[in-house]
Every structure is written in structure tokens, then in C-alpha cells.
Design an enzyme around this catalytic site. Structure first.
Site, PDB file in Angstrom:
ATOM      1  N   ARG A   1     -62.198  33.292 -46.850  1.00  0.00           N
ATOM      2  CA  ARG A   1     -61.851  33.643 -45.462  1.00  0.00           C
ATOM      3  C   ARG A   1     -60.380  34.047 -45.283  1.00  0.00           C
ATOM      4  NH1 ARG A   1     -62.260  30.715 -41.506  1.00  0.00           N
ATOM      5  NH2 ARG A   1     -63.099  32.248 -40.060  1.00  0.00           N
TER       6      ARG A   1
ATOM      7  N   GLU B   1     -76.663  29.731 -29.717  1.00  0.00           N
ATOM      8  CA  GLU B   1     -76.773  29.786 -31.185  1.00  0.00           C
ATOM      9  C   GLU B   1     -75.480  29.419 -31.888  1.00  0.00           C
ATOM     10  OE1 GLU B   1     -79.892  33.473 -31.764  1.00  0.00           O
ATOM     11  OE2 GLU B   1     -77.742  33.866 -31.700  1.00  0.00           O
ATOM     12  N   PRO B   2     -74.997  28.212 -31.732  1.00  0.00           N
ATOM     13  CA  PRO B   2     -73.763  27.848 -32.411  1.00  0.00           C
ATOM     14  C   PRO B   2     -73.971  27.667 -33.912  1.00  0.00           C
ATOM     15  CG  PRO B   2     -74.709  25.930 -31.353  1.00  0.00           C
ATOM     16  CD  PRO B   2     -75.586  27.091 -30.977  1.00  0.00           C
TER      17      PRO B   2
ATOM     18  N   TYR C   1     -60.089  37.644 -43.855  1.00  0.00           N
ATOM     19  CA  TYR C   1     -59.679  37.734 -42.449  1.00  0.00           C
ATOM     20  C   TYR C   1     -58.267  37.208 -42.194  1.00  0.00           C
ATOM     21  CZ  TYR C   1     -64.823  37.009 -42.242  1.00  0.00           C
ATOM     22  OH  TYR C   1     -66.177  37.039 -42.440  1.00  0.00           O
TER      23      TYR C   1
ATOM     24  N   TYR D   1     -69.062  28.902 -43.053  1.00  0.00           N
ATOM     25  CA  TYR D   1     -68.691  30.180 -43.664  1.00  0.00           C
ATOM     26  C   TYR D   1     -67.814  30.010 -44.905  1.00  0.00           C
ATOM     27  CZ  TYR D   1     -70.524  31.776 -39.198  1.00  0.00           C
ATOM     28  OH  TYR D   1     -71.339  31.990 -38.108  1.00  0.00           O
TER      29      TYR D   1
ATOM     30  N   CYS E   1     -58.783  36.120 -60.950  1.00  0.00           N
ATOM     31  CA  CYS E   1     -57.875  37.110 -61.498  1.00  0.00           C
ATOM     32  C   CYS E   1     -57.618  38.170 -60.433  1.00  0.00           C
ATOM     33  CB  CYS E   1     -58.530  37.712 -62.731  1.00  0.00           C
ATOM     34  SG  CYS E   1     -57.335  38.426 -63.804  1.00  0.00           S
TER      35      CYS E   1
END
Ligand code: LLP
Length: 431
Positions: A330, A290-291, A334, A390, A361
């Protein structure tokens, strides 16, 4: 350049799929996502050709569409003969609206409500990935009410550490996903599934995490999952038709990341799979993977217009852009690293180091820090690379910022695939 779809033309402009990004920015405005269709197809084929080579017939990928879901992507997957993994009713709806054959889709989720289950059955989703006992019992009842025998995998947690960020690890025992082997719960779940009338167990599913660069966690996971399958076969006689090994192969975002050889990874997984099947006399199941990220990430870029360039003496230079965490959260979430370049000055040296700041802001609204860049000025076109996965799928309307448009380039031509949101779109549900 990080990936083969990126280049620089004779004008010194950055190109994707051979198309000048300054032309795209003029035509569609910024911020803008751009995807190279040929790269997506090439990535799909890297998987399908290796899987055809090393695994039994019927082995294939389910593109994990959480990485990037919009109607156009399901059309491409359909043409590539690739199945899809859907993880919400929103993704089910999008795939269906695109005319994707849902019998070739599986549905994930650690908390499918009764309504979700019923709607997905009615939509004709081919397979459920059952996450828990509760879901299994609910599926049995609802499939019975709907008069179907629903094909299903059970999601097993193999307890693997795949050395990625905690937030995107899923295969460890203590996880909201799946049912663990080590506690004996996975065996109970399988035994229960085998008793049911309206659920047909077709195999096992596992997924260790995302942005995984090492092959060893996959080899270990294969060993654990097949040993589990062999143990169940010995105890119950049940041998799975499918083994779904999940997704997660890492993608090169910066020069410091390694390049993953998809075919070689699959060869090593297949080697272990064959060894274990032989050892336990287990018939080789069809293998599914499932890539998500490794199908779309490197096929995408984001184009922004540079606004304020602020140098704080002795500290740093902020290059502000007309997007940010709303289209790419991202770094904020992360600390994920990206590379960038000035698309209109692509052949000049990257001789400054800057912080790329979004326009929300919020101080944490950054695309990255210490990013090497050509000398930026107001009006330059800034490209962030490897944003196909993503980014759009995790975008938001924070600060009521409209989502960018998404354009697909294919063999030198461009087409709009997702319209830019308007301010009316932003207010459409307000009463
Ligand atoms: N299958 C399952 C069951 C998954 O949970 C995932 C990702 C995939 C497949 C696809 O993994 P991939 O090949 O894309 O690594 N938002 C995070 C990533 C979360 C991944 C969640 N599950 C990020 O931006 O890094």
C-alpha cells in the site's frame, strides 16, 4: 496506542488482544499477520447495532471481503449474522468452502464473464450487483438457462467526490463501475431490469470510495440515490426493497488520522434518508452497507524481524525487514501511511525516524518513510499496526517471496488461520 486492541505488557512487549507479540513471533515465526477476533466482532457490532437502531428491520451489512478474504473470516461473519460482499469467483469459492450460506452473499464486479455469472448462480449466490446493460442482458439469459429468477441490484454512480485517492474513488460519473444517473443511463437500466423475467430487481447499489473520513459525501450520496429512487417511482411505480449505500468509512492508520464514529455516521445518513423518503413519499427501504476496511483494518498487525539497519550519514536510516511490498504493497501503490514500533522494546521512547524497507529487489519496496521508531537493531521484532485490511488480500509472490502466515488471537488464545506459504507452494503451478 491507536486502537483499543493494542497494548504493552509488564515486560514492555507489544500486545494485541492481550497476547504478547514476541511469544507469537517465536511460535509462528515472521513475517506474520495477527488478527484480533474480538476487535473484528466489535467492529461488526458497531455497524449492526446502529443500523438496527436507525434503519427499518432487515437492514444490515455485507462485509466487503476484498479487504481480507480467507475461510476463517467468513466463519466469523456467519456467527455475527453478517452478510458478505464477494467480488470474484475466488471469493465465492472461499466463502463456500468455509460453509458460508451463499444466499446471504452478493456478487460484485464490473466485468462478470458469462462463465462467472453461470458459476455464481450455480453456487447459489443470493444477489448480483449488476454493473452494466451488458451484464443485465447476460444475466437474464443465463438465469433463464439455469431456471432461476436471480435477485439483483443495479449499481448506480451518483457522481460524488468523496475526497479520497483517485485510485480508490468509485462514485464519480467517469468510473469503470456502475451506470450513471446524470446521463440518463441509470434510468434506462432500471426500466430494462423491470421488464425482465429471470432477473428480479430488489434495489439500488452505490459506493462512493474507500478510506473516506468525511460524513458529508455519504449524506450527499443518500440524497442523490433517494431522489433517483423517488423519480423512478413517480415514473414507473417501482419502489426499491433495498438501498445499498456501499462501504468506505475511513480508518485511523496514524495519530494524524481522525477517529471515525461509525454509529454517528450512520445516524446522520439515516436522518437524511428519512427526510428524503418523507419528502417524496417513498416507502423506507431496507438499508445495506458494505464496510470492508473498517471491519478488519484495526484488528490486524504485521510482525517482521529487523535485519540490516543502515545509516547513510546526512541522509537517512533504513531499517530492513523480512517482508515488505509482497505482504503490504500500500505504500508502494498509494503512499499510504503506517505507524510501527519495536514490539520487544515497546515501552522505550520512539526516538529515531527511519525508512522501513522491504526485502524485495526494488527501491520502491518500502513500508514507509519518516516513521518514528525505537532504536532498531538486527533481530528486533518490528510491528506495523492497522494492517488487517488490503494487506494479506493484496499480497503477492513477487521475487518468489512466500506469503506470511496469519494467526488469530481470541481472548488470550492464538490459532493458525492461514498457513505460511512454502517454496513448494510457490512452484506448484510451474510445469
Ligand atoms: N463495496 C464496494 C463496491 C467496493 O468497491 C469496496 C471497496 C467496498 C465496498 C469496501 O470499501 P471499504 O469499506 O473497505 O473502504 N485496495 C485499496 C482499497 C480498494 C477498495 C475497493 N473497493 C486500498 O488498499 O486502500
Amino acid at each position: 496506542m491507536l486502537h483499543s486492541c493494542y497494548g504493552i505488557n509488564e515486560k514492555g512487549h507489544f500486545t494485541i488482544g492481550g497476547v504478547d507479540t514476541t511469544v507469537l513471533a517465536n511460535k509462528y515465526k515472521t513475517p506474520l499477520f495477527v488478527l484480533d477476533e474480538q476487535k473484528i466482532r466489535e467492529n461488526c457490532r458497531a455497524y449492526t447495532s446502529a443500523m438496527n437502531k436507525y434503519f427499518v428491520d432487515g437492514s444490515t451489512i455485507h462485509y466487503a471481503s476484498k479487504a481480507l478474504s480467507f475461510k476463517g473470516i467468513y466463519k466469523i461473519m456467519s456467527e455475527e449474522g453478517v452478510n458478505v460482499d464477494l467480488c470474484s469467483l475466488g471469493e465465492v469459492y472461499t466463502a463456500k468452502s468455509a460453509g458460508f450460506d451463499l444466499s446471504r452473499a452478493c456478487l460484485h464486479g464490473n466485468n462478470k464473464t458469462d462463465d462467472n455469472i453461470r458459476e455464481a448462480i450455480r453456487a447459489g449466490v443470493g444477489e448480483f450487483v449488476v454493473d452494466s446493460f451488458e451484464e443485465l442482458e447476460a444475466l437474464e439469459i443465463i438465469a433463464g438457462e439455469e431456471n432461476v429468477v436471480q435477485k439483483a441490484f443495479v449499481r448506480i454512480t451518483p457522481n460524488i467526490d468523496c475526497h479520497t485517492l483517485k485510485a480508490i474513488s468509485t462514485g464519480q460519473l467517469d468510473s469503470k463501475f456502475g451506470t450513471p444517473i446524470e446521463t440518463g443511463q441509470a434510468e434506462k437500466l432500471v426500466r430494462r431490469a423491470l421488464e425482465l423475467k429471470n432477473v428480479k430487481l430488489i434495489g439500488y447499489h452505490c459506493h462512493c470510495g474507500s478510506q473516506v473520513f468525511e460524513t458529508q459525501p455519504y449524506v450527499n450520496q443518500t440524497e442523490i440515490m433517494f431522489a433517483f429512487a423517488a423519480d423512478i417511482m413517480k415514473k414507473t411505480g417501482y419502489a426499491p426493497e433495498y438501498m445499498n449505500l456501499g462501504g468506505g468509512f475511513g480508518v485511523r492508520y496514524t495519530e494524524n488520522d481522525p477517529q471515525i464514529d461509525i454509529g454517528e455516521n450512520i445516524r446522520l445518513i439515516a436522518e437524511k434518508e428519512k427526510e428524503i423518503c418523507k419528502k417524496y413519499n417513498l416507502p423506507e427501504p431496507k438499508i445495506l452497507m458494505e464496510p470492508g476496511r473498517s471491519i478488519v483494518a484495526n484488528a490486524g498487525i504485521t510482525l517482521y524481524t529487523v535485519g540490516t539497519v543502515k545509516h547513510i550519514e546526512g541522509y537517512r536510516t533504513y531499517v530492513s525487514i523480512n517482508g515488505g511490498m509482497t505482504d503490504n504493497p500500500r505504500y508502494a501503490l498509494y503512499g499510504s501511511k503506517y505507524e510501527a514500533l519495536l514490539a520487544n522494546k515497546a515501552s522505550l521512547p520512539k526516538d529515531t525516524s527511519v525508512t522501513i524497507a522491504g526485502c524485495c529487489c526494488e527501491s520502491g519496496d518500502l513500508i514507509g518513510e519518516n516513521i518514528k521508531l525505537q532504536k532498531a537493531e538486527r533481530g528486533d521484532l518490528l510491528a506495523v499496526t492497522v494492517t488487517g485490511a488490503y494487506n494479506y488480500s493484496m499480497s503477492s509472490n513477487y521475487n518468489r517471496v512466500p506469503r506470511p502466515a496469519l494467526v488469530i488471537v481470541n481472548n488470550g488464545k492464538d490459532r493458525l488461520a492461514i498457513r505460511r506459504e512454502s517454496y513448494e507452494d510457490i512452484c506448484r503451478n510451474d510445469i
